[in-house]
Design an enzyme around this catalytic site. Sequence first.
Site, mmCIF file in Angstrom:
data_model
loop_
_atom_site.group_PDB
_atom_site.id
_atom_site.type_symbol
_atom_site.label_atom_id
_atom_site.label_comp_id
_atom_site.label_asym_id
_atom_site.label_seq_id
_atom_site.Cartn_x
_atom_site.Cartn_y
_atom_site.Cartn_z
ATOM 1 N N GLU A 87 25.611 33.056 37.670
ATOM 2 C CA GLU A 87 25.633 33.866 38.898
ATOM 3 C C GLU A 87 24.274 33.788 39.607
ATOM 4 O O GLU A 87 23.604 34.805 39.838
ATOM 5 C CB GLU A 87 26.040 35.311 38.579
ATOM 6 C CG GLU A 87 27.432 35.371 37.967
ATOM 7 C CD GLU A 87 28.028 36.764 37.834
ATOM 8 O OE1 GLU A 87 27.315 37.766 38.020
ATOM 9 O OE2 GLU A 87 29.247 36.841 37.550
ATOM 10 N N GLU A 108 34.365 33.615 34.168
ATOM 11 C CA GLU A 108 34.475 35.059 33.925
ATOM 12 C C GLU A 108 35.603 35.595 34.781
ATOM 13 O O GLU A 108 35.629 35.362 35.993
ATOM 14 C CB GLU A 108 33.173 35.782 34.306
ATOM 15 C CG GLU A 108 32.015 35.448 33.390
ATOM 16 C CD GLU A 108 30.733 36.215 33.728
ATOM 17 O OE1 GLU A 108 30.816 37.326 34.295
ATOM 18 O OE2 GLU A 108 29.653 35.680 33.421
HETATM 19 O O1 AHR Z 1 30.823 40.298 32.241
HETATM 20 C C1 AHR Z 1 29.830 41.195 32.636
HETATM 21 C C2 AHR Z 1 28.851 40.614 33.631
HETATM 22 O O2 AHR Z 1 29.510 40.333 34.824
HETATM 23 C C3 AHR Z 1 28.195 39.303 33.273
HETATM 24 O O3 AHR Z 1 27.056 39.454 32.505
HETATM 25 C C4 AHR Z 1 27.816 38.737 34.612
HETATM 26 O O4 AHR Z 1 27.790 37.337 34.624
HETATM 27 C C5 AHR Z 1 28.848 39.318 35.548
HETATM 28 O O5 AHR Z 1 28.299 39.845 36.697
#
Ligand code: AHR
Length: 517
Positions: free
Chosen positions: A174, A323
Site C-alpha cells: 500500500e 488483501e
Molecule cells: O489487513 C489490515 C491492514 O489493512 C493491512 O496491514 C494493510 O495493508 C491494510 O490497510
Amino acid sequence: MKKVSVHIDQDKGVIQPELHGQFIEFLGSCIYDGIWVGEDSGIPNYGGLRKDIVDGLKELEPPVIRWPGGCYADTYHWRAGIGKREERPVTYNENFGTFEIDTNQFGTHEFMKLCQMVGAKPWLNINLLSGSVAEMREWMEYCNRREDTSLARERAENGSKKPFAVEYWGIGNEVWAGGGTMTAEDYAREYRKYATAFPSFATVDTFFTKPPVMKRIASGPDGNKPRERVAWTKDFFKEMARYRQPAVDAYDLHFYNWNMKHPGQSELEFSGTEWNEVIQGCFELEDVIKEQYGLIQQGLKEYPEEEGFFKGAEAKCDLIVGEWGNWHSAAFMNRPALYQQCTMRDAITTALTLDIFHRNAGMVKLACVAQTVNVLNSLFLTKGERCLRTPNYDVFMMYKEHRGGSALEIEGLDTSGSGGIYAAASKKGDVVSISLVNTNMGNIKEIEIDFGTAAICIDAEILAGDAPAAYNSFEQPDRIRKQKAEVPGGSGPAFKLALPAASVSLYRFQVSPFYQQ
Ligand code: AHR
C-alpha cells in the site's frame, strides 16, 4: 423460479488454487495468541505454533500465506526475527491501534515452519519504507541461497540447511498510504531499483533454460478509490514504459468491503438494509478486477519495442488481490485490535467474493483473505486456550472443490448485485461443482439448474445459520457448520434445488460427456 444454464463446454480459465490464499500479520492477536503461543505454553502447540490453528489449516491446505504484512512489513526488519528466541530484540507495533511490543518470537523460521506444516507457499513482503535494497537482498539470500555462503550458513545454524525456496516477494505494501504515501511515478522509480536487485538463484546449468523462480509483486492501487485506482495503474505503467523495465510478475490490488456508515456499530447487530448494504458492497470488486485487468494489459502494450539483438520475453503481469474481506467499523474499537466476529453475513460475502475470483479466473491469479486469525474477515478466532472456526472457514472448505477446476459460463443469473441468488461453477473431468448463494435474509429460494446434458448429483453441502446474524462463539463454537444436504435424484439435464435463506451451498454433479446444449 430462476432458471440457470451451466455451459459445461465454455471454459473461462483455470481456477488457480492460489485464489484461496491467506494473509497473517502482527496486528491485534493474529500472530501472538492467534498463531504463536511459544513452546512453553500450556496451550497445545507444535514447537510454539498453536496446534488447533495448524490442524485447521492442514485440513484447509491453503495454497499460499502472505506475511509479515500489510503495514507491519514496512517497519519489519527480518534480522529481528531470527536466531535464539531469547536473544531477539523487542520492537514496538503502532499499527491500527495495536500498541503492543513485538518480542519477535515469530520470525522467518517460525513462518516457514507454519507454511511447511500446512503445505502453503510463503509470500514474503519486503520492507520498502524503512528498509533498503541491501536488506531485501540479504533476506532473499538468507531464505533461498543453496550455495555455501555466510547467509546460507547462518540459516543452517538457525535450523534450516535446506533453502526455503520462497517464490513470491512483495515489493512494498500500500505504497499510496502507510507504505510511503508515494505517487505512482515515485513508486515505479523505487520499484525499478528493488526489482532489478533480485538475485536469480540460477545455476550455470539453469541460467539460460529455466525461468527465474522469484516472482516480483508490485504494490497495486487502493481498490476502494475509484478515481485514484485508475489513475494509479495508468501512471505506474506509463512510468514503467519509459526506457527499459524490470519484470512486474504480478500487481497487488487491495480491496476491502468497508462497512463504515455507522461508526462503532457492532458487527453483530444489523438491520435488513444493513445486511443488504454489506452484501451489495462486495460486488464492486468484480468491476474493479475487470477494470484493473484491462488497465494492466493496456499499460503493458505501451512498453516500447526493444532494440538490438537481446530481446526479452513478452512482458506479462498477473493481477493479484493481496488483501480482501469485510471491514466493519467496530473493528477499530474492538480489542484486540481489528478483531471481528464473523456472522453468516460475513460467510455470505466470503462466498460471493470467492465466486467473483472463480468467475474471473482468467483475470485474477492469486488472492489472500485479510486475515486468517483474529483480524477482520477471519477463519479462526482464539481466546486463551479456546479456538473456534468461523463460518468463513467452512466456506473456504466447501469451495476447495473449485480449486484447479475450469471456470464455466453460467447463464440466467443476475450478477449485478440485486438478484438474491448467485452462483459460480467449475469442472474437473466430468464433475461439475456449483456453488450457490442465497443472499435473501428470510426466504427460501428455488432454482432450476440445467446442464444441457444428462447429469446426476453426487454430493451436496450447505452452510446456513439459524439466523442471519448467527455466529460461532466460544460458548457455541459449532452453531454454524456446513452439513450434508439432500442430493436431488434423477438424471437431469435439469434439477430443481431449494436454497434456504442466507445460505451457501455446494453441489457436485457428474455430467455426461455427450453435451447437447
Ligand atoms: O489487513 C489490515 C491492514 O489493512 C493491512 O496491514 C494493510 O495493508 C491494510 O490497510
